[in-house]
Design a protein around this motif. Sequence first.
Motif, PDB file in Angstrom:
ATOM      1  N   SER A   1       0.835  -1.194   0.000  1.00 25.00           N
ATOM      2  CA  SER A   1       0.000   0.000   0.000  1.00 25.00           C
ATOM      3  C   SER A   1       0.870   1.244   0.000  1.00 25.00           C
ATOM      4  CB  SER A   1      -0.915  -0.006   1.225  1.00 25.00           C
ATOM      5  OG  SER A   1      -0.132   0.114   2.392  1.00 25.00           O
ATOM      6  N   THR A   2       0.302   2.309  -0.491  1.00 27.43           N
ATOM      7  CA  THR A   2       1.057   3.557  -0.548  1.00 27.43           C
ATOM      8  C   THR A   2       1.325   4.106   0.846  1.00 27.43           C
ATOM      9  OG1 THR A   2      -0.979   4.828  -0.811  1.00 27.43           O
ATOM     10  CG2 THR A   2       0.180   4.166  -2.817  1.00 27.43           C
ATOM     11  N   GLU A   3       0.450   3.784   1.814  1.00 21.69           N
ATOM     12  CA  GLU A   3       0.674   4.253   3.177  1.00 21.69           C
ATOM     13  C   GLU A   3       1.912   3.600   3.781  1.00 21.69           C
ATOM     14  OE1 GLU A   3      -2.439   2.912   2.390  1.00 21.69           O
ATOM     15  OE2 GLU A   3      -3.389   4.840   1.994  1.00 21.69           O
TER      16      GLU A   3
ATOM     17  N   ALA B   1      10.389  12.168  -0.513  1.00 19.34           N
ATOM     18  CA  ALA B   1       9.160  12.957  -0.479  1.00 19.34           C
ATOM     19  C   ALA B   1       7.958  12.026  -0.605  1.00 19.34           C
ATOM     20  CB  ALA B   1       9.159  13.979  -1.603  1.00 19.34           C
ATOM     21  N   PRO B   2       6.896  12.286   0.135  1.00 20.86           N
ATOM     22  CA  PRO B   2       5.706  11.429   0.041  1.00 20.86           C
ATOM     23  C   PRO B   2       5.095  11.484  -1.353  1.00 20.86           C
ATOM     24  CG  PRO B   2       5.572  12.885   1.956  1.00 20.86           C
ATOM     25  CD  PRO B   2       6.756  13.309   1.163  1.00 20.86           C
ATOM     26  N   THR B   3       4.551  10.362  -1.780  1.00 21.13           N
ATOM     27  CA  THR B   3       3.997  10.282  -3.131  1.00 21.13           C
ATOM     28  C   THR B   3       2.612  10.911  -3.222  1.00 21.13           C
ATOM     29  OG1 THR B   3       3.139   8.089  -2.628  1.00 21.13           O
ATOM     30  CG2 THR B   3       5.266   8.220  -3.732  1.00 21.13           C
ATOM     31  N   ASN B   4       1.882  10.977  -2.110  1.00 18.07           N
ATOM     32  CA  ASN B   4       0.517  11.478  -2.173  1.00 18.07           C
ATOM     33  C   ASN B   4       0.433  12.992  -2.086  1.00 18.07           C
ATOM     34  OD1 ASN B   4       1.271  11.735   0.463  1.00 18.07           O
ATOM     35  ND2 ASN B   4      -0.347  10.449   1.297  1.00 18.07           N
ATOM     36  N   LYS B   5       1.519  13.671  -1.761  1.00 18.23           N
ATOM     37  CA  LYS B   5       1.496  15.130  -1.666  1.00 18.23           C
ATOM     38  C   LYS B   5       2.164  15.732  -2.893  1.00 18.23           C
ATOM     39  CE  LYS B   5       1.551  15.411   3.337  1.00 18.23           C
ATOM     40  NZ  LYS B   5       2.272  15.897   4.494  1.00 18.23           N
ATOM     41  N   LYS B   6       1.545  16.746  -3.425  1.00 18.49           N
ATOM     42  CA  LYS B   6       2.109  17.455  -4.571  1.00 18.49           C
ATOM     43  C   LYS B   6       2.554  18.842  -4.110  1.00 18.49           C
ATOM     44  CE  LYS B   6       1.247  14.160  -7.381  1.00 18.49           C
ATOM     45  NZ  LYS B   6       2.286  13.229  -7.640  1.00 18.49           N
ATOM     46  N   ALA B   7       3.465  18.897  -3.154  1.00 18.74           N
ATOM     47  CA  ALA B   7       3.950  20.167  -2.627  1.00 18.74           C
ATOM     48  C   ALA B   7       5.353  20.430  -3.144  1.00 18.74           C
ATOM     49  CB  ALA B   7       3.944  20.135  -1.110  1.00 18.74           C
ATOM     50  N   ASP B   8       5.803  21.649  -2.933  1.00 18.95           N
ATOM     51  CA  ASP B   8       7.155  21.982  -3.364  1.00 18.95           C
ATOM     52  C   ASP B   8       8.170  21.340  -2.420  1.00 18.95           C
ATOM     53  OD1 ASP B   8       6.606  23.535  -1.188  1.00 18.95           O
ATOM     54  OD2 ASP B   8       7.472  25.370  -2.002  1.00 18.95           O
ATOM     55  N   SER B   9       9.429  21.406  -2.816  1.00 17.80           N
ATOM     56  CA  SER B   9      10.473  20.706  -2.070  1.00 17.80           C
ATOM     57  C   SER B   9      10.780  21.364  -0.733  1.00 17.80           C
ATOM     58  CB  SER B   9      11.743  20.617  -2.916  1.00 17.80           C
ATOM     59  OG  SER B   9      12.228  21.915  -3.174  1.00 17.80           O
TER      60      SER B   9
ATOM     61  N   TYR C   1       4.375   2.340   2.075  1.00 17.03           N
ATOM     62  CA  TYR C   1       5.515   2.819   1.296  1.00 17.03           C
ATOM     63  C   TYR C   1       5.937   4.216   1.770  1.00 17.03           C
ATOM     64  CZ  TYR C   1       8.441   3.707  -2.772  1.00 17.03           C
ATOM     65  OH  TYR C   1       9.490   3.996  -3.589  1.00 17.03           O
ATOM     66  N   ASP C   2       4.954   5.072   2.045  1.00 17.57           N
ATOM     67  CA  ASP C   2       5.269   6.404   2.563  1.00 17.57           C
ATOM     68  C   ASP C   2       5.849   6.332   3.973  1.00 17.57           C
ATOM     69  OD1 ASP C   2       4.584   7.746   0.279  1.00 17.57           O
ATOM     70  OD2 ASP C   2       2.541   8.207   0.927  1.00 17.57           O
ATOM     71  N   ALA C   3       5.389   5.376   4.772  1.00 18.25           N
ATOM     72  CA  ALA C   3       5.953   5.209   6.113  1.00 18.25           C
ATOM     73  C   ALA C   3       7.406   4.750   6.033  1.00 18.25           C
ATOM     74  CB  ALA C   3       5.124   4.209   6.915  1.00 18.25           C
ATOM     75  N   LEU C   4       7.702   3.883   5.082  1.00 18.45           N
ATOM     76  CA  LEU C   4       9.083   3.446   4.892  1.00 18.45           C
ATOM     77  C   LEU C   4       9.958   4.599   4.408  1.00 18.45           C
ATOM     78  CD1 LEU C   4      11.102   1.096   4.834  1.00 18.45           C
ATOM     79  CD2 LEU C   4      10.417   0.705   2.471  1.00 18.45           C
ATOM     80  N   LYS C   5       9.422   5.411   3.494  1.00 22.81           N
ATOM     81  CA  LYS C   5      10.169   6.575   3.023  1.00 22.81           C
ATOM     82  C   LYS C   5      10.396   7.572   4.153  1.00 22.81           C
ATOM     83  CE  LYS C   5       8.985   8.179  -1.118  1.00 22.81           C
ATOM     84  NZ  LYS C   5       8.166   8.541  -2.292  1.00 22.81           N
ATOM     85  N   ASP C   6       9.417   7.714   5.035  1.00 21.50           N
ATOM     86  CA  ASP C   6       9.568   8.603   6.183  1.00 21.50           C
ATOM     87  C   ASP C   6      10.652   8.105   7.130  1.00 21.50           C
ATOM     88  OD1 ASP C   6       8.628  10.922   7.669  1.00 21.50           O
ATOM     89  OD2 ASP C   6       7.898   9.468   9.141  1.00 21.50           O
ATOM     90  N   LYS C   7      10.700   6.805   7.335  1.00 25.73           N
ATOM     91  CA  LYS C   7      11.738   6.218   8.187  1.00 25.73           C
ATOM     92  C   LYS C   7      13.120   6.419   7.583  1.00 25.73           C
ATOM     93  CE  LYS C   7      13.003   1.847  10.383  1.00 25.73           C
ATOM     94  NZ  LYS C   7      14.391   1.871  10.010  1.00 25.73           N
ATOM     95  N   ARG C   8      13.233   6.247   6.298  1.00 28.70           N
ATOM     96  CA  ARG C   8      14.516   6.467   5.616  1.00 28.70           C
ATOM     97  C   ARG C   8      14.913   7.943   5.659  1.00 28.70           C
ATOM     98  NH1 ARG C   8      15.752   1.829   6.505  1.00 28.70           N
ATOM     99  NH2 ARG C   8      15.153   0.181   5.095  1.00 28.70           N
TER     100      ARG C   8
END
Length: 168
Positions: free
Chosen positions: A43-45, A110-118, A47-54
């Motif tokens: 799930s994307t959630e 960067a999270p995949t579900n947010k389309k914000a600037d860097s 995946y985003d949690a793993l990216k947050d941990k990294r």
Amino acid sequence: MSQTTLDYSSLESSSKWKNLPPPPGFTKSSSSLRIPAKKSTVSTESYDALKDKRAWDVAIAPAKSLPMQAFMLYMSGGGVQIFSIGIVFMLLLSPFKNVAGLNEAFAQYAPTNKKADSLTTLPLQKIVYILCNLLTLGVGLWKCRSMGLLPTGTGDWLAFETRGVVRP
């Protein structure tokens, strides 16, 4: 010269390894072993949690390398030699390079579900990253002070001191 050919096909029929089952997760096909077609769904959630941990791992990486750098500073000595100056220079330069490449360091997390600037993605991790780099810079400045390279005493500023005119 004699030409010798090796025939390995005879080994296949008499091999004791032929009857072993395939390893877990693999199936035997006619030509080779292949991975089964069953795919795991991530799930994307998660995946985003793993990216947050990294991203947190990247944020505290300068603090993790600080004990090794402090040991290198200790081993370089307190004198002003080319080796100790080189280590201090590298220690002072690395925080500036790290902070300059801040967005590149966190771009892949960067999270995949947010389309914000860097600038607005992962703000807490970026703040911790900057603080850890400032801590590294502080250790480098402390070493410069202990080596006598920073003008901290009043005697270091005597060239700029002016005296009043003495009248008879």
